[in-house]
Write an enzyme that holds these catalytic residues in place. Structure first.
Site, PDB file in Angstrom:
ATOM      1  N   ARG A  36      21.322  11.710   9.291  1.00 10.77           N
ATOM      2  CA  ARG A  36      22.527  10.986   9.684  1.00 10.77           C
ATOM      3  C   ARG A  36      22.815   9.768   8.819  1.00 10.77           C
ATOM      4  NH1 ARG A  36      20.718   8.043  15.385  1.00 10.77           N
ATOM      5  NH2 ARG A  36      19.196   6.609  14.474  1.00 10.77           N
ATOM      6  N   ILE A  42      13.324   5.563   7.422  1.00  4.47           N
ATOM      7  CA  ILE A  42      12.960   4.149   7.523  1.00  4.47           C
ATOM      8  C   ILE A  42      11.921   3.772   6.475  1.00  4.47           C
ATOM      9  CG2 ILE A  42      11.830   2.416   8.996  1.00  4.47           C
ATOM     10  CD1 ILE A  42      14.708   3.041   9.768  1.00  4.47           C
ATOM     11  N   LYS A  52       6.517  -3.181   0.353  1.00  5.62           N
ATOM     12  CA  LYS A  52       5.491  -3.311  -0.682  1.00  5.62           C
ATOM     13  C   LYS A  52       6.054  -3.988  -1.927  1.00  5.62           C
ATOM     14  CE  LYS A  52       3.130  -1.628   2.351  1.00  5.62           C
ATOM     15  NZ  LYS A  52       4.277  -1.793   3.258  1.00  5.62           N
ATOM     16  N   ILE A 199       3.130  -4.389  10.692  1.00  5.39           N
ATOM     17  CA  ILE A 199       4.460  -4.910  10.352  1.00  5.39           C
ATOM     18  C   ILE A 199       4.497  -6.423  10.472  1.00  5.39           C
ATOM     19  CG2 ILE A 199       6.892  -4.957  11.058  1.00  5.39           C
ATOM     20  CD1 ILE A 199       6.584  -2.023  11.919  1.00  5.39           C
ATOM     21  N   ASP A 326       6.501   9.905  13.651  1.00  3.29           N
ATOM     22  CA  ASP A 326       6.539   8.823  14.635  1.00  3.29           C
ATOM     23  C   ASP A 326       7.051   9.275  15.992  1.00  3.29           C
ATOM     24  OD1 ASP A 326       5.687   7.280  12.564  1.00  3.29           O
ATOM     25  OD2 ASP A 326       7.406   5.920  12.526  1.00  3.29           O
ATOM     26  N   HIS A 459     -19.295   1.268 -12.978  1.00  2.00           N
ATOM     27  CA  HIS A 459     -19.504  -0.186 -13.067  1.00  2.00           C
ATOM     28  C   HIS A 459     -18.763  -0.722 -14.284  1.00  2.00           C
ATOM     29  CE1 HIS A 459     -21.591  -4.061 -12.953  1.00  2.00           C
ATOM     30  NE2 HIS A 459     -21.729  -3.932 -14.265  1.00  2.00           N
TER      31      HIS A 459
END
Length: 480
Positions: A36, A42, A52, A199, A326, A459
């Protein structure tokens, strides 16, 4: 006339939706996706990616203000808020276009509008009543819109929106959600962040680094409540050392708005009250699934606490209707949504898909210092009845961390004492969001402590601390 029959229709083109659509197409399923507002949802447009970008600008600014610590000179560094925000939006826009290209490349039909399941196997798409927050799609050519579409399999991937609490309702001016916090017209002088999940803490860290006077209020007795308590305490100490003010076991009992700011009444668990006046408030008290206006109730699709109930393959209690991401419940993370969607369509296609194992989903918080984790916390492991071995290794014992000027942090590993299986890993410090995947892979392969101890780590790297943490759990640590 455009084709209206598909094997799979996905409602929502966020990270879960578009990845699911691409995988479905790869498997030979004729696929359509309904959106839509904007491709990427999101996460790409107003969440994971643009935040970020903001945090990267804050990180660079942080190092500029500490240039002297590295033998460098950077006199009077300053912030251009408009340029910082513009960079964030341009990063988002670039990826938005990339999603469109991927869908076209994989022959996924994009349908623009709002979807509702009208019958089992049928979706009606109408013109979106919600205005796009940015140009919905750079090139609408080749897309279709309003109409009735049919598919045997309908996957709901509509995501979530900010949760609203009584008395803390966002107004977009003085009380923000993450939408307004991402594009402030100007940097406020003072800010109250309500909630210390990923958040809340990320925005608190960003604004604090940019010079804003920030206070965080958390109702639980630790910040980042889903994280291991030891890691959360170390993160809190570093955040407070950087200037953040943090109040735990406290809540915002009320807000009074005035032209020059907002006065918050803060109440502790002991009932003590105080007032705090700030210019802006960010409400970061979680999110709630977008389950409304989809027609789910018509078919008796089960929901629980605002989310659709599914099994390990994304199936609801109604045949032919699925849900991922979600809207299907926690953890509400983009990478969980993507993997959940892949499992769902692979099961639909008849592949031998494995159900989602939520204990192996990593979580990352990109504040300064970063926090990352996978598996059980120390408390949860004990509650589950495990006899555990715990290993710890501090950043101050690692040569690369010291060379980076980032010697504050900790790697913590948790093993089942009986089997040697890695059941949890928790980190705080520089770049731990990039390190955690090593332990995620290890857990997925059911790696034991012996496997990890026999692995050669390069290392000098930060990853050596992962090795040392494992060694510490079994009394074999070298550099501490």
């Amino acid at each position: 006339m455009s084709d209206t029959r598909f094997d799979v229709i996905i409602i929502g083109a966020g990270p879960g939706g578009y990845v699911t659509a691409i995988r479905a197409a790869q498997l030979g399923l004729k696929t359509a996706i309904v959106e839509r507002e904007h491709l990427g949802g999101i996460c790409l447009n107003w969440g994971c990616i643009p935040t970020k970008a903001l945090l990267r600008s804050a990180e660079i600014y942080h190092y500029m203000t500490h240039a002297k610590d590295y033998g460098l000179a950077c006199d009077n560094p300053s912030v251009d808020p408009a340029a910082v925000i513009q960079r964030s939006r341009s990063v988002s826009g670039r990826l938005n276009g990339g999603v469109g290209h991927l869908l076209k490349k994989n022959k996924v039909q994009v349908i623009w509008g709002e979807a509702k399941i009208s019958k089992l196997g049928e979706v009606v798409v109408t013109k979106s009543a919600k205005p796009a927050m940015q140009p919905a799609h750079p090139d609408p050519k080749g897309t279709i819109g309003e109409g009735t579409y049919k598919a045997k399999h309908i996957i709901v991937a509509t995501g979530a929106r900010p949760r609203e609490l009584p008395g803390l309702e966002p107004d977009g001016k003085q009380v923000w959600t993450y939408f307004e916090a991402m594009v402030p017209p100007a940097m406020p002088k003072s800010l109250l962040v309500v909630g210390s999940g990923a958040i809340g803490i990320e925005f608190a860290s960003f604004y604090n680094t940019m010079g804003v006077d920030v206070t965080v209020v958390e109702i639980m007795d630790q910040i980042m409540p889903v994280e291991d308590a030891e890691i959360a305490k170390l993160a809190q100490k570093q955040l407070e050392r950087a200037g953040l003010k943090i109040m735990i076991a406290a809540k915002v009992a009320g807000l009074k708005k005035a032209k020059d700011g907002v006065t918050a009444t803060i109440e502790t668990a002991k009932g003590e009250k105080s007032e705090l006046k700030v210019e802006k408030v960010i409400s970061a008290v979680g999110v709630v699934g977008n389950t409304e206006n989809l027609g789910l109730e018509t078919f008796g699709v089960k929901t629980d606490r605002g989310c659709i109930v599914i099994d390990g393959f994304g199936r609801t209690n109604v045949t032919g209707i699925y849900a991922i991401g979600d809207v299907a419940g926690p953890p509400m993370l983009a990478h969980k949504a993507e993997h959940e969607g892949v499992i769902c369509v692979e099961k639909i296609a008849g592949l031998n898909a494995h159900p989602m194992n939520k204990n192996q989903i990593p979580g990352c918080t990109y504040c300064h210092p970063q926090v990352a984790s996978v598996g059980l916390t120390e408390v949860r492991a004990k509650e589950a009845g495990y006899d555990i071995k715990i290993g710890r290794f501090p950043f101050l014992g690692n040569g690369k961390a010291i060379a980076l000027g980032e010697d504050q942090g900790l790697i913590k590993t948790i093993f089942d004492a009986k089997t040697g299986q890695l059941i949890g890993a928790h980190m705080v410090g520089a770049e731990v969001t990039e390190l955690i995947q090593g332990f995620v892979v290890a857990m997925g392969l059911e790696t034991t402590e012996e496997d990890l101890m026999h692995t050669v780590f390069p290392h000098p790297t930060l990853s050596e601390m992962m090795h040392e943490s494992v060694l510490d759990a079994y009394g074999r640590v070298i550099h501490m």
